[in-house]
Design a protein around this motif. Structure first.
Motif, PDB file in Angstrom:
ATOM      1  N   ALA A 349     -22.779  33.237  -2.682  1.00 43.03           N
ATOM      2  CA  ALA A 349     -22.318  34.553  -2.224  1.00 43.03           C
ATOM      3  C   ALA A 349     -23.126  35.679  -2.861  1.00 43.03           C
ATOM      4  O   ALA A 349     -23.314  36.743  -2.245  1.00 43.03           O
ATOM      5  CB  ALA A 349     -20.833  34.735  -2.539  1.00 43.03           C
ATOM      6  N   THR A 411     -14.121  37.862   4.894  1.00 39.69           N
ATOM      7  CA  THR A 411     -15.500  38.189   4.519  1.00 39.69           C
ATOM      8  C   THR A 411     -16.342  38.140   5.776  1.00 39.69           C
ATOM      9  O   THR A 411     -16.404  37.124   6.453  1.00 39.69           O
ATOM     10  CB  THR A 411     -16.033  37.188   3.488  1.00 39.69           C
ATOM     11  OG1 THR A 411     -15.765  35.851   3.932  1.00 39.69           O
ATOM     12  CG2 THR A 411     -15.364  37.392   2.141  1.00 39.69           C
ATOM     13  N   VAL A 488     -20.166  39.612  -6.184  1.00 40.54           N
ATOM     14  CA  VAL A 488     -21.034  39.552  -5.016  1.00 40.54           C
ATOM     15  C   VAL A 488     -22.027  40.707  -5.012  1.00 40.54           C
ATOM     16  O   VAL A 488     -23.192  40.535  -4.624  1.00 40.54           O
ATOM     17  CB  VAL A 488     -20.201  39.551  -3.718  1.00 40.54           C
ATOM     18  CG1 VAL A 488     -21.093  39.739  -2.496  1.00 40.54           C
ATOM     19  CG2 VAL A 488     -19.428  38.253  -3.610  1.00 40.54           C
TER      20      VAL A 488
END
Length: 774
Positions: A349, A411, A488
């Motif tokens: 990620a 996401t 992230v």
């Protein structure tokens, strides 16, 4: 300045007239406030070297590098509207995109980490142009960097810009002029007008552009690039009225400044400070407060603002959701295509920001990065990739305001763009190229520059925006969702480059029920867009018929795949503890936070009112006005139940600010029997109105209205929930303030994050886990 409905404007102007007319008019005031034009009088560029403070590394050396910035004074008399526009276009040509020639030359040179200066500054009487780099490693590189700037400008003076480069920048600027900035439209108009009005020029000149735009297009049709080459030749290369500023790092500057401060005599300032404190401690009388104009609760619409939305699953039998919003958009179509990225392993990620950098900056299989980005600017109003990580409500919680478990999360990778209706075929073609044709093999330098710039920005932001960093660090200790954000959006490594192509393939091969197309525009725009939308969804995306992807999970009902790994990572790398982040700064950024509500607890809308009251009341009066911090904030999130208090550019010792934080709850409890109930709860009414103002904001642009409606839909919050939240805000009472203050006094496992200098931490008694921002 007043913005709003016509009746509101006339009413406000009449009230202002009644207040201002008795003051009379002083004809000398305008004459005395005139700002004259500064002539160009440097016979050669002025060169300055100045130190800036940095923290030493373990070996005693600095780690920041040098900075160089060159700034030109552009005009010594008013520019014509067309020439003002010409400079805006030239600024875009030189620096507007990663592929723009001056920006690209600097970033590809490896002489520095990140471009600085900002280019054109045209809000003052005289415009300036500034460009440079930070993170320059040696004095030799500083000199080489200045030479490179001038050499690049000489080449552009000689060769000019291509038709595609000019058409791309012109189209981009025209979209910006017609759309506005997408923020508070009234404030945009006000600030633009102020740039002229401040200097006794007509404010209207800042608001009209059609004539100058036509003149600019006519000039380009006649002379091509010549108008921009002439500006470079006359105002940059041929202009010695510029400052070449070199900043060099010093590990001793902070100590030297502290010693100088101790030697200096500041008794007069101290005496003035004592007088100021006395004034600040003197409360206004109720009679004085009553003279302030104020809204009442009855002036507020009890109904929340809603935006149109229509959802169609399996649109055109493509397997993809279609979401539309019919709003007034002046003929512009706003298109967002989203793809689920939950199938990406958690450990990969951190590569997603690098992937997005390439989608936004690289070329395609048959176009270089400069050619492709100019093509995008020429045929659309802009296309860009972005990532959204959003909390989702568990199934059955749609109508409730409860603290979320934090495991239900969406996401998505979004490609977002805009165009006029005649540009729709080109827009969808660009979408397909961005998704499927970006050339990763020839993009290593682009990725390297993006990562280098990202790292440099993060380092500088810790020192200049430490309040945001402290707030993020605190929230990431209690919420897996917040921790994932921090993780992230961290800095990827160059070694990860080879995995990016596989990442793209994985996302594109995801299930179609995890994709959506979001369309916003007028009815005529939506009608025009449907044929192109159908072709894009049915024929424009890859379909693996031999190995179809499994359906995307319903994340309202199941944990996101990243949660388990992220929770383990959070406990190890960001446990609940007090932290100090060491940077070179003469101010501090102090934050403290903790959990007020547990998962599943119901949260009332009144919590946002009390948090707002803390920011505009106690935090403002005590920490900002009296103690001198440039900013002081209270933030509470109903999604995770976490509250934080934090300061911005705080000159006080961190210990003193933490003590002030701890007195905030007591201040509310004391006010509950005095100032909060005075004048029919006037202080509570003010806090309610301020909270509603923040909730409603200004009227959203068409683009933002469609996007807001989409995010609300994906989050899973019902209209009933928003209505109940607003009702609870409007009904906030003293009891709600007392309840919040009592929770604040009994924070569950609170922790601290402080961004400050080493000397500030040396004076603290609190035991902190210290680390340097690198």
């Amino acid at each position: 300045f007043i913005a709003g409905d016509e009746t509101d404007v006339y009413h406000a102007l009449s009230q202002a007239d009644r207040y201002l007319s008795p003051l009379g008019y002083n004809p000398d005031s305008r004459k005395d406030s005139v700002i004259n034009y500064q002539p160009r009088k440097f016979h050669k560029p002025v060169r300055e070297r100045k130190p800036f403070a940095v923290a030493p590394t373990e070996d005693g050396e600095d780690s920041e590098g040098y900075m160089l910035c060159v700034t030109w004074l552009l005009n010594t008399q008013p520019l014509s509207p067309m020439m003002e526009l010409a400079w805006i276009v030239l600024d875009s040509l030189l620096l507007g995109k990663p592929s723009s020639p001056l920006r690209k030359a600097l970033e590809d040179s490896n002489l520095g980490e990140e471009t600085i200066g900002g280019g054109l500054e045209d809000e003052l009487l005289q415009s300036t142009f500034a460009i440079g780099m930070k993170g320059v490693q040696s004095r030799e590189d500083v000199n080489a960097l200045e030479d490179l700037m001038m050499e690049t400008l000489h080449i552009l003076d000689s060769d000019g810009f291509s038709e595609d480069e000019i058409a791309s920048s012109m189209n981009t600027i025209e979209f910006q002029l017609r759309e506005g900035g997408g923020g508070l439209r009234g404030m945009e108009v006000f600030l633009a007008a102020l740039g002229k009005w401040n200097y006794d020029l007509s404010p209207k000149d800042a608001l009209v552009y059609e004539d100058s735009l036509k003149l600019m297009k006519d000039e380009i049709d006649k002379t091509g690039s010549n108008v921009f080459q002439q500006l470079i030749h006359d105002s940059l290369l041929g202009n010695n009225h510029r400052v070449v500023l070199e900043m060099y790092p010093s590990t001793t500057l902070e100590t030297e400044q502290l010693q100088d401060a101790k030697k200096a005599q500041y008794q007069s300032l101290i005496d003035e400070g004592v007088k100021l404190k006395k004034l600040q401690d003197t409360e206004e009388t109720p009679e004085v407060i009553a003279t302030n104009p104020a809204l009442s609760i009855s002036d507020i619409d009890p109904t929340p603002i809603e935006y149109p939305i229509h959802v169609e699953d399996n649109a055109f039998k493509s397997g993809i959701r279609l979401v539309t919003h019919e709003v007034s958009s002046s003929g512009i179509a706003y298109v967002d295509f989203g793809l689920d990225i939950s199938m990406i392993p958690y450990e990969d990620a951190i590569l997603l920001p690098s992937l997005i950098s390439l989608l936004n900056e690289a070329g395609t299989d048959d176009m270089t990065d400069a050619e492709f980005r100019n093509h995008i600017g020429k045929v659309t109003g802009g296309v860009f990739a972005t990532m959204e990580i959003m909390s989702m409500k568990p199934k059955g919680w749609e109508d409730d305001s409860k603290v979320l478990p934090g495991v239900n999360m969406l996401t998505m990778l979004f490609i977002r763009g805009k165009c006029t209706t005649d540009g729709l075929p080109d827009l969808y073609d660009v979408f397909k190229k961005v998704l499927m044709e970006i050339n990763f093999d020839d993009s290593q330098s682009i990725l390297q520059n993006a990562l280098k710039s990202n790292l440099s920005s993060k380092k500088s932001n810790v020192a200049s925006r430490g309040h945001s960093y402290a707030n993020q660090r605190i929230r990431g200790r209690y919420s897996v969702r917040s921790f994932i954000d921090e993780k992230v959006y961290g800095v990827s490594s160059l070694e990860s480059y080879a995995r990016l192509k596989k990442l793209r393939e994985t996302i594109l091969n995801g299930s179609r029920d995890g994709m959506l197309l979001n369309l916003t525009g007028d009815r005529s725009v939506l009608d025009a867009i449907m044929d192109y939308a159908e072709d894009f969804l049915v024929n424009g995306l890859p379909v693996d018929l031999g190995n179809p992807a499994p359906p995307s999970p319903d994340f309202h009902s199941v944990d996101h795949p990243w949660i388990a790994s992220a929770r383990a990572d959070m406990l190890q790398s960001n446990p609940v503890r007090d932290e100090g982040i060491v940077v070179s700064t003469q101010v501090a950024y102090v934050g403290e936070g903790g959990r007020l509500y547990d998962v599943g607890d119901t949260v009332k809308g009144s919590t946002s009112v009390v948090s707002h009251y803390l920011t505009t009341g106690y935090m403002w009066d005590v920490i900002r006005a009296k103690n001198g911090a440039y900013g002081a904030y209270s933030q509470f999130s109903r999604n995770d139940g976490i509250a934080t208090l934090y300061t911005y550019r705080d000159p006080n010792s961190p210990e003193a600010t933490l003590d002030a934080f701890h007195e905030g709850a007591d201040d509310i409890l004391q006010a509950a029997s005095s100032s909060l109930t005075r004048n029919n709860n006037a202080a509570i009414t003010t806090a309610i109105i301020g909270t509603i103002g923040g909730l409603d904001g200004s009227a959203l642009s068409a683009k933002e209205a469609g996007w807001t409606a989409l995010i609300r839909y994906l989050h899973g919050e019902s209209v009933l929930c928003r209505q109940r939240w607003r009702k609870e805000i409007l009904e906030s009472s003293v009891d709600d303030f007392i309840n919040y203050a009592q929770r604040l006094k009994s924070w569950k496992t609170p922790s601290v994050a402080i961004v400050a200098s080493q000397s500030a931490f040396d004076e603290m008694e609190r035991d902190l886990s210290l680390f340097k921002a690198q």
